[in-house]
Design an enzyme around this catalytic site. Structure first.
Site, PDB file in Angstrom:
ATOM      1  N   ASP A 275      -7.150  -6.889  -8.035  1.00 38.66           N
ATOM      2  CA  ASP A 275      -6.362  -5.972  -7.071  1.00 38.66           C
ATOM      3  C   ASP A 275      -7.344  -4.708  -6.809  1.00 38.66           C
ATOM      4  O   ASP A 275      -8.467  -4.530  -7.003  1.00 38.66           O
ATOM      5  CB  ASP A 275      -4.999  -5.717  -7.678  1.00 38.66           C
ATOM      6  CG  ASP A 275      -3.898  -5.597  -6.738  1.00 38.66           C
ATOM      7  OD1 ASP A 275      -4.058  -4.421  -5.972  1.00 38.66           O
ATOM      8  OD2 ASP A 275      -3.259  -6.684  -6.540  1.00 38.66           O
TER       9      ASP A 275
ATOM     10  N   HIS B 121      -1.490   0.093  -5.599  1.00 36.25           N
ATOM     11  CA  HIS B 121      -0.921  -1.312  -5.474  1.00 36.25           C
ATOM     12  C   HIS B 121      -1.307  -2.291  -6.788  1.00 36.25           C
ATOM     13  O   HIS B 121      -0.328  -2.941  -7.322  1.00 36.25           O
ATOM     14  CB  HIS B 121      -1.643  -2.101  -4.066  1.00 36.25           C
ATOM     15  CG  HIS B 121      -1.258  -3.469  -3.893  1.00 36.25           C
ATOM     16  ND1 HIS B 121      -1.726  -4.509  -4.374  1.00 36.25           N
ATOM     17  CD2 HIS B 121      -0.446  -3.775  -3.047  1.00 36.25           C
ATOM     18  CE1 HIS B 121      -1.303  -5.622  -3.978  1.00 36.25           C
ATOM     19  NE2 HIS B 121      -0.185  -5.280  -2.967  1.00 36.25           N
TER      20      HIS B 121
ATOM     21  N   SER C 175       3.069  -9.603  -2.508  1.00 32.79           N
ATOM     22  CA  SER C 175       2.199  -9.019  -3.549  1.00 32.79           C
ATOM     23  C   SER C 175       3.078  -8.829  -4.882  1.00 32.79           C
ATOM     24  O   SER C 175       2.804  -8.945  -5.954  1.00 32.79           O
ATOM     25  CB  SER C 175       1.821  -7.756  -2.951  1.00 32.79           C
ATOM     26  OG  SER C 175       0.734  -7.989  -2.302  1.00 32.79           O
TER      27      SER C 175
END
Length: 687
Positions: free
Chosen positions: A56, A127, A453
């Site tokens: 990520d 994220h 996600s």
């Protein structure tokens, strides 16, 4: 070149962007929705011996979600390390965050000018920190977002170890960097690889992520990936290989209720993450901005009269809703009433806007337009009501979650599972505000995000727990256990999980086998062992050449069958779900499956079919008797078309079949889809 199987062009991929562990049954104490505490957490020791590799945007290592107090020593099988870089060094790692590396070679070659990129595993986006905390964050008291969802926050596998592989940068995630990170994660000895990233839909021998995932799976590593956020279009799902577990998104039983009170007294309900203290304190003028498809010019063109107003708008695809809120605020608007249109038609998603905002269903836009046209001085005020728990119905399949059928091979069901992915609380980096906008100067420790996600790391954490509880289980066994124990009903008695996009019952093309229930997967009764020989036979059935198969499996394979036999090989893939594709004039089709007993010896199972209207279903044999633990037995499922009362034949049907333990507690459920070949081609032709 020696040692090179093939050369592929590089590609740029994008990111797919608490209450949820309790909602999937991982309870540390009894609550209104938890009748007992989790056996899986206890037996697995909270996943302490498992390592989750997160591909990520990196991680914010100082966050309390990643502290290591009370953790056992690092598992001996892990061979990775923490890589020094900008604003990051080995001292940032501990017994929780045990690996951290970054991969920028492909990105640097493609982008040339790195600008303000930080070349290290540190997360300056948020994220990666968010998804890592969902999968395996430690318990943190007082977590929440400006008073919303304020509880003890913790991940699905709170003591599993984390090894991060930063592959995503400001302009995306380069395929070459992702592949390199896969290789490193395999060498390091992770047990799970979790990817909340975009994907390409290519034949498996051309799909570098599918190839990398195959090699990881060979080493006993489960690969979990997000299905994508381009739903509800059919055939939009990503990560299509059967050796990858692909995850769609749904709601949990928590929301953030708010309401708009119009000047005529009418109430419109919605969702909001704006505290009541920041909402307009009195009635304000309402302005209807309409649909925003290109906010960059529309807002400038129509912005003169926005000051002091509550603005109503709805957005098309590809429009940044956070940016819309930022521009409206800059032009003097005091609040925004927004609908997400088909992305979220029921208005289920609450977002952390810089402007006081309420999300409403698309249907409510019509009520607002009616009021605006009938009033000389339309006004409204907005009320935020905090956090609501035990919301019904839940889960609901999110409209944005990508759907099947599988573009590469329709007989492999995708997505595999559905997990929590709407309004999920997770850890955040202090470097950026909750909207990721430069102008958003808020500094937070936790954020609420939505997307597949967020669904993916729920499954990654569950897989980590199961691997710790059953160290001998293969990736295929764990996948089977999760799929056959998933639920298809919501929290309203007798009601199936509904689909936000249609308002009807959802089906396997949206929820896969169902909603994640890891507690039940601890003891599934029977499992469908997916071995690498199964995958090799499957690739032969796809009519791939020996060279193409070698690209995937890394060795020469002699399929040894003629073209007529290859369709038969596809029916032998021992997948925990069944999709049968029939030719236009074909009356009958069947598949073969193999199950292994992981329950008690001497157990008996009886087959039962639910649904599949328009088809006669035959299962042979109808009963399975296992004399010992570990015994494997085979069965066949066949379907035959039957005409309805008007003499018509169906081209699509959905159902389930179950192996129910006689005198026992196990129910082993698999979805069954029957699709006509022309029906599948019609869907895929539109893509």
């Amino acid at each position: 070149m020696n040692g090179v199987l093939a050369v592929f062009p590089d590609e740029t991929l994008q990111l797919h962007t608490t209450r949820s562990p309790e909602f999937i049954g991982l309870c540390v104490k009894t609550t209104p929705i938890c009748q007992e505490t989790s056996r899986l957490l206890k037996i697995s020791k909270n996943g302490s011996e498992s390592v989750i590799g997160i591909l990520d945007t990196g991680i914010w290592p100082e966050h309390p979600s990643f502290q290591d107090q009370g953790l056992d020593p690092i598992p001996s099988h892990f061979k990775g390390h923490c890589q020094d870089g900008q604003d990051f060094n080995k001292s940032h790692c501990n017994r929780k965050l045990i690996g951290a590396k970054y991969f920028s070679g492909g990105y640097e070659t493609m982008v040339k000018n790195l600008g303000g990129e930080i070349l290290s595993a540190r997360d300056y986006d948020g994220h990666g920190t968010h998804v890592a905390s969902i999968a395996a964050g430690r318990s943190v008291s007082g977590a929440g977002f400006y008073g919303f969802a304020g509880v003890v926050s913790g991940g699905v596998a709170p003591e599993s170890r984390i090894s991060v592989y930063k592959v995503c940068w400001f302009n995306g995630c380069l395929l070459s960097d992702i592949v390199k990170a896969f290789d490193e994660a395999v060498k390091d000895g992770v047990n799970v690889i979790s990817m909340s990233l975009g994907s390409l839909k290519l034949p498996f021998y051309m799909d570098l992520i599918a190839i990398s995932a195959f090699r990881a799976s060979e080493k006993g590593i489960s690969v979990i990936a997000s299905a994508g956020n381009e739903g509800p279009e059919k055939g939009s799902v990503s990560y299509l290989a059967p050796w990858i577990t692909t995850v769609g998104a749904g709601t949990i039983d928590r929301d953030f209720p708010a309401s708009v009170k119009l000047g005529n007294g009418k109430i419109i309900k919605g969702q909001s993450l704006t505290p009541q203290s920041e909402m307009p304190r009195k009635n304000r003028r309402l302005l209807f901005f309409g649909k925003i498809t290109s906010h960059s010019h529309q807002i400038f063109r129509n912005s003169s009269s926005l000051k002091g107003s509550i603005v109503i708008c709805y957005t098309g695809k590809g429009v940044s809703r956070s940016t819309v809120g930022m521009w409206l605020k800059s032009k003097g608007a005091v609040a925004m009433i927004i609908s997400h249109e088909q992305f979220d038609p029921l208005g289920l998603i609450a977002e952390p806007h810089v402007l006081p905002t309420i999300t409403i269903p698309i249907s409510a836009i019509h009520s607002l337009k009616s009021y605006l046209s009938s009033s000389l001085n339309p006004t409204a005020t907005i009320f935020s009501k905090g956090t609501a728990l035990c919301v019904r119905p839940a889960p609901i399949l999110a409209s944005f979650s990508c759907r099947g059928p599988n573009q590469v091979e329709p007989t492999v069901l995708k997505p595999d599972l559905m997990a929590p992915g709407v309004n999920i609380l997770g850890s955040w980096t202090p470097h950026v505000g909750p909207t990721n906008l430069v102008s958003d100067t808020r500094v937070i420790g936790f954020n609420i995000q939505t997307g597949t996600s967020m669904a993916c790391p729920h499954v990654s954490g569950a897989v980590s727990l199961l691997k710790a509880a059953h160290p001998s289980w293969s990736p295929g066994t764990i996948k089977s256990a999760l799929m056959t124990t998933a639920r298809v009903a919501g929290n309203l008695a007798g009601k199936l999980i509904s689909d936000e996009s249609s308002g009807q019952n959802s089906g396997p093309l949206g929820i896969g086998s169902g909603f994640l229930q890891p507690e039940k997967a601890l003891d599934p009764g029977l499992v469908y062992d997916l071995e690498h020989e199964d995958y090799t036979v499957f690739l032969c059935g796809l009519n791939y050449s020996p060279k193409q198969i070698r690209l995937v499996v890394g060795k020469w394979v002699d399929c040894g069958v003629g073209s007529r036999e290859k369709d038969y090989l596809l029916t032998k893939l021992n997948y925990p779900a069944v999709v049968m594709v029939m030719g236009l004039n074909q009356e009958w089709v069947g598949v073969r499956r193999r199950v292994r007993n992981v329950g008690s010896s001497g157990c008996k199972y009886r087959a039962r079919v639910v649904g599949l209207s328009g088809f006669d279903v035959e299962i042979r044999p109808k009963r399975l008797r296992f004399r010992r633990f570990g015994e494997r037995l085979e069965y066949e499922v066949g379907v035959k078309r039957v005409k309805d009362e008007r003499g018509n034949l169906r081209n699509f049907s959905v159902g389930w079949f179950k192996w129910e333990e006689e005198g026992g507690q196990h129910i082993v459920r698999s979805p069954v889809l029957v699709l006509e070949d022309d029906f599948v081609r019609g869907i895929l032709h539109k893509l």
